[in-house]
Design a protein around this motif. Structure first.
Motif, short mmCIF file in Angstrom:
data_model
loop_
_atom_site.label_atom_id
_atom_site.label_comp_id
_atom_site.label_asym_id
_atom_site.label_seq_id
_atom_site.Cartn_x
_atom_site.Cartn_y
_atom_site.Cartn_z
N SER A 2 0.83 -1.20 0.00
CA SER A 2 0.00 0.00 0.00
C SER A 2 0.87 1.26 0.00
N LEU A 3 0.49 2.21 -0.81
CA LEU A 3 1.20 3.49 -0.85
C LEU A 3 0.82 4.37 0.35
N ASP A 4 -0.19 3.94 1.12
CA ASP A 4 -0.60 4.70 2.30
C ASP A 4 0.30 4.38 3.50
N GLY A 5 1.14 3.39 3.36
CA GLY A 5 2.00 2.97 4.47
C GLY A 5 3.29 3.76 4.51
N PRO A 6 4.25 3.29 5.29
CA PRO A 6 5.51 4.00 5.46
C PRO A 6 6.44 3.92 4.24
N LEU A 7 6.17 3.01 3.30
CA LEU A 7 7.03 2.87 2.13
C LEU A 7 6.52 3.74 0.99
N SER A 8 7.44 4.43 0.35
CA SER A 8 7.09 5.19 -0.84
C SER A 8 7.16 4.25 -2.05
N GLU A 9 6.66 4.71 -3.16
CA GLU A 9 6.74 3.89 -4.38
C GLU A 9 8.20 3.67 -4.76
#
Length: 195
Positions: A92-99
């Motif tokens: 998910s892009l809503d989490g702490p990882l960016s794309e």
């Protein structure tokens, strides 16, 4: 009059002292608040980094669970939809990882996957060539028949390492294993004949 002036000076001195104490207390309060804000910021940053590290581990696990065959996967876009369907939301892009984090992790995973898959398939080919040779009693003339790609491919398909190797490398890797097997047999024969 001098006594009144001295009393006024004392009063001013006392007021001045109170003002200085008040200023010092306010300065100390500001310093404490700034230190508290700095500590909170560092703590948030530390938590964010920990969350990001945990999220990265979970994303890497998702990659290893999702990508089993290599031929359909070349870029992150090839697996984006598959990964976005994860019920745990690890992509998910809503989490702490960016794309960008996910693409970098994917590229690293893919490189490692290809390398390990090729090595494991090479081992499979070596094992298969040896087993096929033994199946015809090591008779070189009969090996040509069992070493034929069409025959050997059916044997290789039984192992999961076959599917994980890119299609374009399968036949050439098998043929290389045959050549290495025959070269090794010649070296062994020369070594035993030289003794």
């Amino acid at each position: 009059a001098a006594a009144a002036a001295a009393a006024g000076t004392k009063k001013e001195s006392k007021e001045s002292k109170l003002e200085r104490e008040q200023i010092a207390r306010e300065k100390r309060k500001r310093e404490i608040l700034e230190k508290k804000r700095d500590d909170e910021y560092r703590l948030k940053k530390l938590r964010r980094n920990q969350d990001k590290g945990d999220a990265m581990k979970q994303f890497e696990t998702l990659l290893s669970e999702s990508i089993k065959a290599i031929d359909e996967v070349e870029t992150f876009d090839d697996v984006r939809e598959l990964l976005s369907q994860d019920p745990l939301g690890r992509a998910s892009l809503d989490g702490p990882l960016s794309e960008a984090d996910m693409v970098a992790a994917f590229d690293k995973f893919l490189l490692n996957f290809k390398t390990v898959s090729a090595q494991r398939y090479e081992e499979l080919c070596q094992e298969t060539v040896s087993a096929l040779s033994q199946s015809v009693g090591g008779v070189a003339e009969e090996e040509d028949e069992v070493f034929a790609w069409e025959v050997a491919r059916d044997v290789l398909k039984e192992d999961a390492r076959f599917d994980r190797c890119p299609m374009k490398l399968r036949r050439s890797t098998f043929e290389k294993a045959i050549q290495n097997f025959r070269d090794q047999r010649i070296r062994n024969a020369d070594a035993s004949g030289a003794v």
